[in-house]
Write an enzyme that holds these catalytic residues in place. Structure first.
Site, PDB file in Angstrom:
ATOM      1  N   ASN A 258       0.837  -1.207   0.000  1.00 41.98           N
ATOM      2  CA  ASN A 258       0.000   0.000   0.000  1.00 41.98           C
ATOM      3  C   ASN A 258       0.862   1.242   0.000  1.00 41.98           C
ATOM      4  OD1 ASN A 258      -0.468   1.907   2.535  1.00 41.98           O
ATOM      5  ND2 ASN A 258       0.180  -0.101   3.325  1.00 41.98           N
TER       6      ASN A 258
ATOM      7  N   PHE B  35      -1.674   8.166   4.189  1.00 47.63           N
ATOM      8  CA  PHE B  35      -2.430   8.782   5.293  1.00 47.63           C
ATOM      9  C   PHE B  35      -3.663   9.547   4.796  1.00 47.63           C
ATOM     10  CE2 PHE B  35       1.614   9.351   8.177  1.00 47.63           C
ATOM     11  CZ  PHE B  35       1.653   7.984   8.392  1.00 47.63           C
TER      12      PHE B  35
ATOM     13  N   SER C  70       5.701   5.064   8.599  1.00 47.89           N
ATOM     14  CA  SER C  70       5.053   4.775   7.323  1.00 47.89           C
ATOM     15  C   SER C  70       5.986   5.165   6.183  1.00 47.89           C
ATOM     16  CB  SER C  70       3.749   5.558   7.194  1.00 47.89           C
ATOM     17  OG  SER C  70       3.323   5.528   5.857  1.00 47.89           O
TER      18      SER C  70
ATOM     19  N   ASN D 216       5.103   5.981   3.268  1.00 42.12           N
ATOM     20  CA  ASN D 216       4.367   6.686   2.217  1.00 42.12           C
ATOM     21  C   ASN D 216       4.220   8.190   2.412  1.00 42.12           C
ATOM     22  OD1 ASN D 216       3.877   4.195   0.852  1.00 42.12           O
ATOM     23  ND2 ASN D 216       2.392   3.728   2.453  1.00 42.12           N
ATOM     24  N   THR D 217       4.842   8.725   3.455  1.00 44.84           N
ATOM     25  CA  THR D 217       4.898  10.177   3.618  1.00 44.84           C
ATOM     26  C   THR D 217       6.375  10.553   3.542  1.00 44.84           C
ATOM     27  OG1 THR D 217       2.921  10.257   4.990  1.00 44.84           O
ATOM     28  CG2 THR D 217       4.441  12.104   5.211  1.00 44.84           C
TER      29      THR D 217
ATOM     30  N   LYS E 104       5.691   3.770  16.955  1.00 44.11           N
ATOM     31  CA  LYS E 104       5.626   2.631  16.009  1.00 44.11           C
ATOM     32  C   LYS E 104       6.797   2.728  15.052  1.00 44.11           C
ATOM     33  CE  LYS E 104       2.501   0.228  12.845  1.00 44.11           C
ATOM     34  NZ  LYS E 104       1.109   0.089  12.423  1.00 44.11           N
TER      35      LYS E 104
ATOM     36  N   ASN F 134       5.827  -1.556  11.409  1.00 38.82           N
ATOM     37  CA  ASN F 134       5.035  -1.071  10.286  1.00 38.82           C
ATOM     38  C   ASN F 134       5.355  -1.914   9.037  1.00 38.82           C
ATOM     39  OD1 ASN F 134       3.445   0.739   8.658  1.00 38.82           O
ATOM     40  ND2 ASN F 134       3.891   2.349  10.156  1.00 38.82           N
TER      41      ASN F 134
HETATM   42  C1  LIG Z   1      -3.731  -0.779   3.569  1.00 40.19           C
HETATM   43  C2  LIG Z   1      -2.889  -0.541   4.789  1.00 40.19           C
HETATM   44  C3  LIG Z   1      -2.910   0.698   5.403  1.00 40.19           C
HETATM   45  C4  LIG Z   1      -2.129   0.934   6.529  1.00 40.19           C
HETATM   46  N1  LIG Z   1      -2.180   2.148   7.129  1.00 40.19           N
HETATM   47  C5  LIG Z   1      -1.471   2.370   8.266  1.00 40.19           C
HETATM   48  C6  LIG Z   1      -1.550   3.607   8.931  1.00 40.19           C
HETATM   49  O1  LIG Z   1      -2.289   4.515   8.535  1.00 40.19           O
HETATM   50  N2  LIG Z   1      -0.786   3.780  10.048  1.00 40.19           N
HETATM   51  C7  LIG Z   1       0.029   2.795  10.538  1.00 40.19           C
HETATM   52  O2  LIG Z   1       0.685   3.001  11.556  1.00 40.19           O
HETATM   53  N3  LIG Z   1       0.107   1.596   9.920  1.00 40.19           N
HETATM   54  C8  LIG Z   1      -0.615   1.373   8.809  1.00 40.19           C
HETATM   55  N4  LIG Z   1      -0.542   0.158   8.201  1.00 40.19           N
HETATM   56  C9  LIG Z   1       0.399  -0.862   8.718  1.00 40.19           C
HETATM   57  C10 LIG Z   1      -0.287  -1.857   9.649  1.00 40.19           C
HETATM   58  O3  LIG Z   1      -0.799  -1.228  10.783  1.00 40.19           O
HETATM   59  C11 LIG Z   1       0.715  -2.948  10.074  1.00 40.19           C
HETATM   60  O4  LIG Z   1       1.740  -2.363  10.845  1.00 40.19           O
HETATM   61  C12 LIG Z   1       1.330  -3.675   8.892  1.00 40.19           C
HETATM   62  O5  LIG Z   1       0.389  -3.863   7.864  1.00 40.19           O
HETATM   63  C13 LIG Z   1       1.922  -5.016   9.272  1.00 40.19           C
HETATM   64  O6  LIG Z   1       0.929  -5.884   9.756  1.00 40.19           O
HETATM   65  P1  LIG Z   1       0.232  -7.042   8.836  1.00 40.19           P
HETATM   66  O7  LIG Z   1       1.337  -7.779   8.171  1.00 40.19           O
HETATM   67  O8  LIG Z   1      -0.577  -7.838   9.796  1.00 40.19           O
HETATM   68  O9  LIG Z   1      -0.629  -6.315   7.857  1.00 40.19           O
HETATM   69  C14 LIG Z   1      -1.305  -0.095   7.045  1.00 40.19           C
HETATM   70  C15 LIG Z   1      -1.302  -1.346   6.437  1.00 40.19           C
HETATM   71  C16 LIG Z   1      -2.084  -1.579   5.325  1.00 40.19           C
HETATM   72  C17 LIG Z   1      -2.048  -2.938   4.686  1.00 40.19           C
END
Ligand SMILES: Cc1cc2nc3c(=O)[nH]c(=O)nc-3n(C[C@H](O)[C@H](O)[C@H](O)COP(=O)(O)O)c2cc1C
Length: 368
Positions: free
Chosen positions: A116, A120, A182, A184-185, A222, A251
């Site tokens: 992704n 944000f 993240s 993406n910023t 985080k 993350n």
């Molecule tokens: C579509 C998507 C959007 C996410 N948006 C955020 C976010 O806004 N803030 C954040 O701290 N992590 C965000 N994450 C990261 C998740 O909170 C998590 O740390 C990461 O996906 C790893 O866990 P997983 O393998 O179980 O998905 C996002 C993940 C995905 C897939």
């Protein structure tokens, strides 16, 4: 059942559209009292042995939903209904912003992974704070609030943007998370450097205390799985020095390791953060390293690639008091949290540990 729905419907839809559709269904069901009671009884069973105390909070279970699924705090009760015992909303930024242009979410189905670059997209701290303030909770769920930097705010003014969010959101948060990880910023992850992170976390701590003088809102940071080991140690030491309550690891990653050969190479090359199964090994490694460094002094939250109860259990043994997931929810659907709770309770029962707290970090302690 969900597998059929996923194959026939969701996997043919644009991933972001599928997310909104599924989340809308969850929210609709949660609005009907008899339905939500029935669904919660089925999907959010309570196991006495999974009761957990963390961050000064009482939880029914260590397992919750990671940030990013409910960015705007619009469906907390629906998510509790399907079994997430804590829900981390956000990331919320100081100001509202649309996020990156679409398409920005990609499914790597053979790898059980997602990429992704949402960037944000969210309603901003003012609107989300108002939503949380007017919320009448149905289920007793812990609500974490994850905050990040507004894209247009220059890095030199990042702290003020986080402070704005903290002041507005801390009153409604069971815990607050500073997201500096993240991918993406632009520039966000450089805030993980200790000389930038120290003043940032100090300012957010002070803002939360100003906003909520009667209660110490737990503050966590985080971190990214892409930090070098030395930088992980540095963040861990800083967290101890500042009296931070917790660290969330991890993350998404900008690396593309751990992928099989079957996902579409064009998708693999999409810019953004990779989550799901390929992240598992590195997230676990980061967690173990953190626990070896901080032990029980700081609460660790394990996230990244958790797909089943065994993965969640391994995180607990590696030092996590709480565990979270996101990507596997997309692939496994509404029975996912239930299977994790059930499997965790079974593992604890057959383990040498009397309580979950005894199991936290046990693997790292024995290998030390
Ligand atoms: C579509 C998507 C959007 C996410 N948006 C955020 C976010 O806004 N803030 C954040 O701290 N992590 C965000 N994450 C990261 C998740 O909170 C998590 O740390 C990461 O996906 C790893 O866990 P997983 O393998 O179980 O998905 C996002 C993940 C995905 C897939």
């Amino acid at each position: 059942m969900y597998r059929i729905l996923f194959t026939l419907l969701f996997s043919r839809m644009d991933p972001e559209g599928a997310h909104h559709l599924a989340f809308r269904w969850i929210r609709r069901v949660a609005r009907v009292p008899v339905l939500r009671t029935f669904v919660a009884a089925l999907l959010a069973p309570r196991y006495e042995e999974l009761r957990t105390e963390a961050l000064g909070l009482r939880l029914h279970s260590p397992f919750g939903l990671a940030a990013g699924f409910d960015k705007n705090a619009v469906g907390i009760d629906g998510l509790a209904m399907v079994g997430f015992d804590h829900v981390e909303i956000g990331t919320v930024t100081g100001e509202p912003q649309p996020g990156n242009p679409k398409k920005r979410l990609f499914r790597l189905v053979p790898d059980r992974a997602l990429i992704n670059r949402m960037g944000f997209n969210n309603d901003g701290s003012l609107a989300v704070a108002a939503r949380l303030a007017s919320r009448r909770p149905v289920f007793r769920t812990v609500v974490g609030v994850n905050i990040g930097k507004t894209k247009v705010v220059p890095e030199s003014e990042a702290a003020a943007d986080y402070v704005k969010s903290a002041e507005r959101l801390a009153p409604h948060a069971d815990y607050l998370v500073v997201n500096v990880s993240s991918p993406n910023t632009p520039g966000l992850r450089s805030l993980q450097a200790v000389d930038q992170l120290r003043p940032l976390l100090t300012a957010v701590r002070e803002a939360a205390d100003r906003a909520v003088p009667a209660r110490r809102v737990p503050l966590l940071v985080k971190i990214a799985p892409d930090l070098a080991d030395g930088d992980i140690d540095a963040v861990a030491d800083l967290a101890v020095e500042l009296g931070l309550d917790g660290i969330i690891a991890t993350n998404t990653t900008i690396a593309r390791e751990g992928l099989g050969l079957t996902s579409d190479p064009a998708l693999v090359q999409e810019t953004g953060g990779l989550s799901g199964a390929p992240l598992k090994a590195r997230s676990l490694e980061v967690l173990r390293r953190l626990y070896a460094r901080v032990g029980d002094r700081i609460t660790l939250v394990g996230v990244g690639g958790i797909e089943n109860a065994e993965d969640a259990w391994q995180r607990i043994l590696a030092g996590a008091t709480l565990v979270q997931g996101y990507s596997a929810f997309i692939y496994q659907g509404p029975f996912w949290a239930r299977s994790i709770h059930k499997g965790l309770a079974a593992r604890l029962r057959t383990s040498p540990y009397t309580t979950l707290a005894d199991a936290v970090g046990a693997d790292v302690r024995t290998s030390a």
